[in-house]
Write a protein that holds these residues in place. Structure first.
Motif, PDB file in Angstrom:
ATOM      1  N   ARG A 550       0.840  -1.215   0.000  1.00 53.58           N
ATOM      2  CA  ARG A 550       0.000   0.000   0.000  1.00 53.58           C
ATOM      3  C   ARG A 550       0.870   1.258   0.000  1.00 53.58           C
ATOM      4  O   ARG A 550       0.556   2.243  -0.667  1.00 53.58           O
ATOM      5  CB  ARG A 550      -0.917  -0.002   1.220  1.00 53.58           C
ATOM      6  N   ALA A 551       1.966   1.227   0.771  1.00 52.86           N
ATOM      7  CA  ALA A 551       2.838   2.399   0.812  1.00 52.86           C
ATOM      8  C   ALA A 551       3.483   2.645  -0.549  1.00 52.86           C
ATOM      9  O   ALA A 551       3.578   3.793  -1.004  1.00 52.86           O
ATOM     10  CB  ALA A 551       3.907   2.223   1.896  1.00 52.86           C
ATOM     11  N   ARG A 552       3.936   1.593  -1.207  1.00 52.58           N
ATOM     12  CA  ARG A 552       4.565   1.765  -2.526  1.00 52.58           C
ATOM     13  C   ARG A 552       3.551   2.269  -3.555  1.00 52.58           C
ATOM     14  O   ARG A 552       3.895   3.087  -4.416  1.00 52.58           O
ATOM     15  CB  ARG A 552       5.188   0.444  -2.978  1.00 52.58           C
ATOM     16  N   GLU A 553       2.324   1.783  -3.460  1.00 52.64           N
ATOM     17  CA  GLU A 553       1.295   2.265  -4.375  1.00 52.64           C
ATOM     18  C   GLU A 553       1.049   3.755  -4.153  1.00 52.64           C
ATOM     19  O   GLU A 553       0.913   4.531  -5.110  1.00 52.64           O
ATOM     20  CB  GLU A 553       0.002   1.471  -4.167  1.00 52.64           C
ATOM     21  N   ALA A 554       1.002   4.167  -2.894  1.00 54.47           N
ATOM     22  CA  ALA A 554       0.785   5.587  -2.584  1.00 54.47           C
ATOM     23  C   ALA A 554       1.955   6.432  -3.070  1.00 54.47           C
ATOM     24  O   ALA A 554       1.762   7.504  -3.660  1.00 54.47           O
ATOM     25  CB  ALA A 554       0.591   5.770  -1.078  1.00 54.47           C
ATOM     26  N   VAL A 555       3.169   5.966  -2.847  1.00 49.76           N
ATOM     27  CA  VAL A 555       4.353   6.722  -3.273  1.00 49.76           C
ATOM     28  C   VAL A 555       4.373   6.873  -4.789  1.00 49.76           C
ATOM     29  O   VAL A 555       4.675   7.954  -5.325  1.00 49.76           O
ATOM     30  CB  VAL A 555       5.641   6.025  -2.772  1.00 49.76           C
ATOM     31  N   SER A 556       4.024   5.804  -5.501  1.00 48.80           N
ATOM     32  CA  SER A 556       3.976   5.889  -6.965  1.00 48.80           C
ATOM     33  C   SER A 556       2.989   6.936  -7.436  1.00 48.80           C
ATOM     34  O   SER A 556       3.259   7.716  -8.364  1.00 48.80           O
ATOM     35  CB  SER A 556       3.615   4.512  -7.538  1.00 48.80           C
ATOM     36  N   LEU A 557       1.855   6.981  -6.778  1.00 46.70           N
ATOM     37  CA  LEU A 557       0.831   7.970  -7.134  1.00 46.70           C
ATOM     38  C   LEU A 557       1.285   9.387  -6.781  1.00 46.70           C
ATOM     39  O   LEU A 557       1.127  10.329  -7.572  1.00 46.70           O
ATOM     40  CB  LEU A 557      -0.470   7.628  -6.403  1.00 46.70           C
ATOM     41  N   LEU A 558       1.890   9.538  -5.600  1.00 49.39           N
ATOM     42  CA  LEU A 558       2.323  10.863  -5.157  1.00 49.39           C
ATOM     43  C   LEU A 558       3.472  11.391  -6.010  1.00 49.39           C
ATOM     44  O   LEU A 558       3.608  12.605  -6.190  1.00 49.39           O
ATOM     45  CB  LEU A 558       2.744  10.793  -3.688  1.00 49.39           C
ATOM     46  N   GLU A 559       4.297  10.507  -6.528  1.00 49.65           N
ATOM     47  CA  GLU A 559       5.382  10.968  -7.396  1.00 49.65           C
ATOM     48  C   GLU A 559       4.846  11.549  -8.701  1.00 49.65           C
ATOM     49  O   GLU A 559       5.520  12.352  -9.350  1.00 49.65           O
ATOM     50  CB  GLU A 559       6.350   9.805  -7.662  1.00 49.65           C
ATOM     51  N   ARG A 560       3.630  11.173  -9.067  1.00 45.56           N
ATOM     52  CA  ARG A 560       3.012  11.748 -10.268  1.00 45.56           C
ATOM     53  C   ARG A 560       2.214  13.010  -9.951  1.00 45.56           C
ATOM     54  O   ARG A 560       2.169  13.938 -10.736  1.00 45.56           O
ATOM     55  CB  ARG A 560       2.071  10.723 -10.919  1.00 45.56           C
ATOM     56  N   LEU A 561       1.577  13.011  -8.747  1.00 45.12           N
ATOM     57  CA  LEU A 561       0.657  14.099  -8.436  1.00 45.12           C
ATOM     58  C   LEU A 561       1.245  15.174  -7.541  1.00 45.12           C
ATOM     59  O   LEU A 561       0.754  16.319  -7.549  1.00 45.12           O
ATOM     60  CB  LEU A 561      -0.613  13.532  -7.762  1.00 45.12           C
ATOM     61  N   ALA A 562       2.248  14.829  -6.734  1.00 41.63           N
ATOM     62  CA  ALA A 562       2.727  15.793  -5.737  1.00 41.63           C
ATOM     63  C   ALA A 562       4.224  15.658  -5.514  1.00 41.63           C
ATOM     64  O   ALA A 562       4.692  15.793  -4.379  1.00 41.63           O
ATOM     65  CB  ALA A 562       1.971  15.594  -4.426  1.00 41.63           C
ATOM     66  N   ALA A 563       4.970  15.386  -6.560  1.00 44.88           N
ATOM     67  CA  ALA A 563       6.415  15.200  -6.411  1.00 44.88           C
ATOM     68  C   ALA A 563       7.047  16.427  -5.759  1.00 44.88           C
ATOM     69  O   ALA A 563       6.820  17.564  -6.184  1.00 44.88           O
ATOM     70  CB  ALA A 563       7.050  14.935  -7.769  1.00 44.88           C
ATOM     71  N   GLY A 564       7.816  16.178  -4.708  1.00 43.93           N
ATOM     72  CA  GLY A 564       8.495  17.270  -4.026  1.00 43.93           C
ATOM     73  C   GLY A 564       7.663  17.988  -2.999  1.00 43.93           C
ATOM     74  O   GLY A 564       8.167  18.891  -2.314  1.00 43.93           O
ATOM     75  N   ASP A 565       6.399  17.614  -2.838  1.00 47.81           N
ATOM     76  CA  ASP A 565       5.533  18.265  -1.855  1.00 47.81           C
ATOM     77  C   ASP A 565       5.563  17.506  -0.524  1.00 47.81           C
ATOM     78  O   ASP A 565       6.117  16.410  -0.415  1.00 47.81           O
ATOM     79  CB  ASP A 565       4.095  18.330  -2.371  1.00 47.81           C
ATOM     80  N   ALA A 566       4.891  18.094   0.470  1.00 44.17           N
ATOM     81  CA  ALA A 566       4.837  17.466   1.788  1.00 44.17           C
ATOM     82  C   ALA A 566       4.147  16.107   1.734  1.00 44.17           C
ATOM     83  O   ALA A 566       4.541  15.169   2.449  1.00 44.17           O
ATOM     84  CB  ALA A 566       4.110  18.380   2.772  1.00 44.17           C
ATOM     85  N   GLU A 567       3.123  15.982   0.874  1.00 44.47           N
ATOM     86  CA  GLU A 567       2.425  14.704   0.757  1.00 44.47           C
ATOM     87  C   GLU A 567       3.377  13.617   0.258  1.00 44.47           C
ATOM     88  O   GLU A 567       3.340  12.464   0.717  1.00 44.47           O
ATOM     89  CB  GLU A 567       1.219  14.821  -0.183  1.00 44.47           C
ATOM     90  N   HIS A 568       4.210  13.970  -0.704  1.00 47.02           N
ATOM     91  CA  HIS A 568       5.193  13.036  -1.224  1.00 47.02           C
ATOM     92  C   HIS A 568       6.151  12.601  -0.108  1.00 47.02           C
ATOM     93  O   HIS A 568       6.465  11.410   0.038  1.00 47.02           O
ATOM     94  CB  HIS A 568       5.971  13.690  -2.369  1.00 47.02           C
ATOM     95  N   ALA A 569       6.592  13.541   0.691  1.00 47.83           N
ATOM     96  CA  ALA A 569       7.485  13.223   1.807  1.00 47.83           C
ATOM     97  C   ALA A 569       6.805  12.283   2.803  1.00 47.83           C
ATOM     98  O   ALA A 569       7.437  11.353   3.326  1.00 47.83           O
ATOM     99  CB  ALA A 569       7.935  14.497   2.502  1.00 47.83           C
ATOM    100  N   SER A 570       5.513  12.496   3.045  1.00 48.81           N
ATOM    101  CA  SER A 570       4.788  11.634   3.978  1.00 48.81           C
ATOM    102  C   SER A 570       4.724  10.206   3.459  1.00 48.81           C
ATOM    103  O   SER A 570       4.850   9.242   4.234  1.00 48.81           O
ATOM    104  CB  SER A 570       3.373  12.171   4.210  1.00 48.81           C
ATOM    105  N   GLY A 571       4.517  10.063   2.147  1.00 55.35           N
ATOM    106  CA  GLY A 571       4.491   8.723   1.573  1.00 55.35           C
ATOM    107  C   GLY A 571       5.824   8.013   1.699  1.00 55.35           C
ATOM    108  O   GLY A 571       5.896   6.840   2.086  1.00 55.35           O
TER     109      GLY A 571
END
Length: 751
Positions: A550-571
């Motif tokens: 689940r964490a890897r799936e979230a990180v993959s999504l965040l790298e497309r939608l929020a790369a470099g943002d706080a959400e990406h860091a949380s993932g």
């Protein structure tokens, strides 16, 4: 006249001399041998060899120099052979030391026994000495849960044998599964084993090979301790231990770390083994993933890895395996988690501590805590180590979010928490019209939920848990909510359950949220949030493969939608936590280094408590990876952020200084360790109160440091302060109280 090697009388005499000499110290033993009469002179070389082998029992089959002319092993006795009053019926088992036969009394067929015969003549191995020692040990033990010694003698070939109580039963774990014993009954079953082992310890006998195969349960449900073949007599003087070598005679999977590295064997060695047996009884598994590993890999895991959580061990394997474990324990996942969480986990953490001095000092103390747990009374331990009490506060869980959220949700109820969640969503919705509509729908839903707490309603006095339950039901009934809105509400509900520690309820809510998020299509940041919350719950439940997925799936999504943002860091941070829990520290550390680099570029990084948490977790990993200088830099960075955020007097800073002081101690920098501890003590005394348990912990550490540098006055001041707090806040007999008293006693003994 010289006796033949197979003369029974010769063996009887040699056996008697061995038993007299084996526990004598070197000088006394030499004097004993010199005083033997001339009639025993021919036995002395062989007797010396047996004693030397016993002293060198570092190797299971280690050899020593022995007299020439020894003979080859004898074949097992045939069925029907009579040994003393016993007629042999067949072979029950066979090993390196000898053969165990089923037998019955010649004059009473109903009385059965297990007759153990030494298979090998004295040939320079340890078996002869161990065989005689086991017979001697059994003769001194009398307990209903220890297989009794019934008889002993010498056969026609001059080989010793002994008869013991025969136990027809299953190993303790298989028996518990077959009878479908529930979790409480399994603990009580082990308590009976503990009583037997404590009986042996009181007679200075440590077993050294406690495992399910040596703990059989008879037809009446009575557990019996068997096989004292590698047991060791401790010195009668209190505190004496025996030192093993490597490899010692034991079963590696159930060995304590000190057995693997040639350390001292004490009662705590058997405590560790009993902890492993209880772990297996409860979970059906072992605390380390040992299947398929080589012996060196197994040794490294047992000596260096943290045990898996009980929940994780239970969940290891396919669905059918897990279902069978639950069935055999007459329980379900939720009930299991509630039973093993908290005190029972802390009891097992103490029993399985790597260092013997951090375990229960006696089996009796271990058993007493298990009794307290079953009775619902406070137990004597608060965790594995001081690090458990201090570091767990900040370890791999960002204190700024998780800890604050838990306080928030439990202090003022779900309603306010959920309203804040809606406001957060509403602020994001200003950017996108679709998000605005979603936020409004959720806000309307929360309004309906909060209306149920209207003081004019008869049932308005709702707890936070009741509000959560109603919210879970209402989300399915409210037709105004779309799929995405339902997912968002369930994520909020699951998140609150998670920070409250109610993982069995959090799991289905978050699983549904993720399922709805997939159905909604076009994965977005809200879906990534659901995945991360679900990953956190899987982590808490020990379901680490699911947590990682689940964490890897979230990180993959965040790298497309929020790369470099706080959400990406949380993932990335959550993924690092999961990897750390799996002891994949190099991978986790690399991720944490990415996280701190990313968060350091974000606005308000200088006061970002999540960044401080990431630095803290990075420091913990770096310590374990043997990179102390980098760990210290990470601790420094975390502390600087916390002091900018909360000021220099906040307890978070005290906790971090306590952890950093431990690192300084490991590096041999007593001065800096003392400085950190003294500062931590000052902050904690002011912020938490002079009688807080953390203050006791720091005072105890400062007192011990003062002992090392010879400052007895300062040591006494700190230790007495620690003891006063411990006596006020901990149950009588707590291990911390005993340790502090011992430290004070050492001061009294100093010149």
């Amino acid at each position: 006249m010289t006796q033949a090697p197979n003369d029974p009388e010769r063996w009887r005499r040699l056996s008697a001399l061995f038993e007299q000499a084996v526990d004598l110290q070197d000088d006394a033993r030499d004097a004993f041998l010199r005083a033997l009469p001339d009639s025993d002179a021919a036995l002395i070389p062989e007797l010396r060899a047996m004693l030397a082998a016993d002293d060198a029992d570092a190797a299971l089959d280690g050899r020593v120099n022995v007299p020439a002319g020894v003979q080859a092993p004898l074949p097992p006795h045939a069925v029907g052979t009579v040994l003393g009053a016993w007629k042999l019926d067949g072979i029950l088992g066979q090993g390196g030391m000898g053969v165990v036969h089923a037998a019955h009394r010649v004059d009473d067929f109903e009385q059965r026994a297990a007759v153990k015969c030494l298979q090998q003549r004295w040939d320079g191995r340890l078996q002869a000495g161990r065989f005689l020692r086991e017979r001697n040990i059994l003769a001194g033990l009398s307990h209903p849960n220890i297989a009794r010694l019934l008889d002993a003698g010498i056969d026609a070939h001059g080989q010793p044998w002994f008869a013991m109580e025969r136990i027809d039963g299953l190993p303790i774990d298989a028996d518990a599964d077959q009878r479908r014993l529930d979790l409480r009954a399994r603990v009580r079953l082990l308590l009976r084993v503990c009583a037997a082992v404590q009986h042996a310890h009181e007679r200075f006998v440590v077993h050294r090979d406690l495992k399910p195969d040596n703990l059989l349960v008879d037809g009446d449900g009575n557990p019996k301790v068997l096989d004292f073949g590698v047991a060791k007599l401790l010195e009668a003087d209190a505190g004496q231990a025996t030192r093993t070598g490597l490899p010692a005679a034991f079963t590696p999977d159930y060995a304590a770390p000190e057995q693997l590295d040639g350390g001292e064997i004490t009662a705590a060695t058997d405590v560790h083994a009993l902890g492993l047996v209880l772990y297996r009884l409860l979970t059906g598994g072992m605390p380390y993933a040992l299947d398929g590993r080589s012996l060196p890999e197994r040794i490294a895991a047992i000596s260096g890895q943290a045990p898996m959580r009980l929940e994780q061990a239970l969940a290891t394997g396919d669905a059918n395996t897990v279902d069978k474990r639950l069935h055999d324990r007459s329980t379900d996942t939720g009930s299991f988690h509630r039973f093993v969480g908290g005190d029972l986990t802390r009891i097992l953490q103490t029993a399985l501590a790597k260092e013997p001095q951090r375990r229960y000092a006696t089996v009796q103390a271990f058993a007493a805590d298990l009794e307290r747990f079953l009775d619902g009374r406070p137990v004597s331990v608060s965790g594995d180590t001081r690090a458990y009490r201090v570091r767990k506060f900040v370890q791999r869980n960002p204190w700024g979010s998780a800890f604050a959220a838990m306080l928030f949700a439990t202090a003022i109820g779900f309603g306010v928490y959920a309203t804040v969640t809606a406001n957060r969503i509403a602020r994001q919705a200003e950017q996108v019209a679709a998000e605005r509509d979603r936020a409004q729908a959720i806000a309307d839903f929360l309004g309906k939920l909060l209306a149920q707490a209207d003081p004019t309603r008869a049932d308005s006095d709702l707890t936070a848990s009741q509000m959560l339950e109603r919210g879970t039901t209402l989300v399915d009934q409210d037709e105004s909510l779309g799929i995405a809105e339902r997912a968002a509400v369930l994520t909020a509900i699951g998140g609150v359950y998670q920070v409250k520690g109610d993982y069995p309820r959090a799991l289905p809510a978050l699983q549904r949220a993720v399922t709805l998020g997939r159905e909604a299509g076009a994965p977005d940041l809200a879906f990534a949030s659901s995945l991360l919350e679900l990953s956190k719950v899987h982590t808490r439940l020990g379901q680490l493969p699911d947590a990682e997925a689940r964490a890897r799936e979230a990180v993959s999504l965040l790298e497309r939608l929020a790369a470099g943002d706080a959400e990406h860091a949380s993932g990335l941070s959550q993924l690092a936590v999961v990897l750390s829990e799996q002891e994949r520290l190099p991978e986790a550390t690399a991720l944490l280094e990415r996280v701190v680099a990313l968060r350091s570029t974000l606005p308000d990084a200088a006061t970002d408590q999540n960044l401080a948490a990431n630095y803290n977790n990075l420091a913990l990993n770096l310590v374990e990876l043997g990179r102390p200088a980098e760990a210290e830099a990470a601790y420094d960075a975390a502390l600087a952020i916390l002091e900018r955020k909360f000021g220099p007097e906040h307890p978070y800073g005290a906790f971090l200084r306590g952890s950093r002081a431990e690192l300084h101690e490991q590096r041999g920098d007593a001065v800096r360790a003392r400085e950190d501890l003294e500062r931590a003590l000052a902050i904690a005394s002011k912020a938490l109160g002079a009688e807080h348990p953390f203050v006791a912990d720091v005072s105890d550490r400062l007192g011990r440091m003062a002992i090392k540098r010879g400052d007895t006055e300062v040591a006494r001041k700190h230790l007495e302060h620690a003891l006063r707090i411990q006596q006020d806040t901990l149950p009588a007999g707590h291990a911390d109280i005993a340790r502090t008293r011992e430290a004070l006693a050492s001061l009294d003994a100093m010149p």
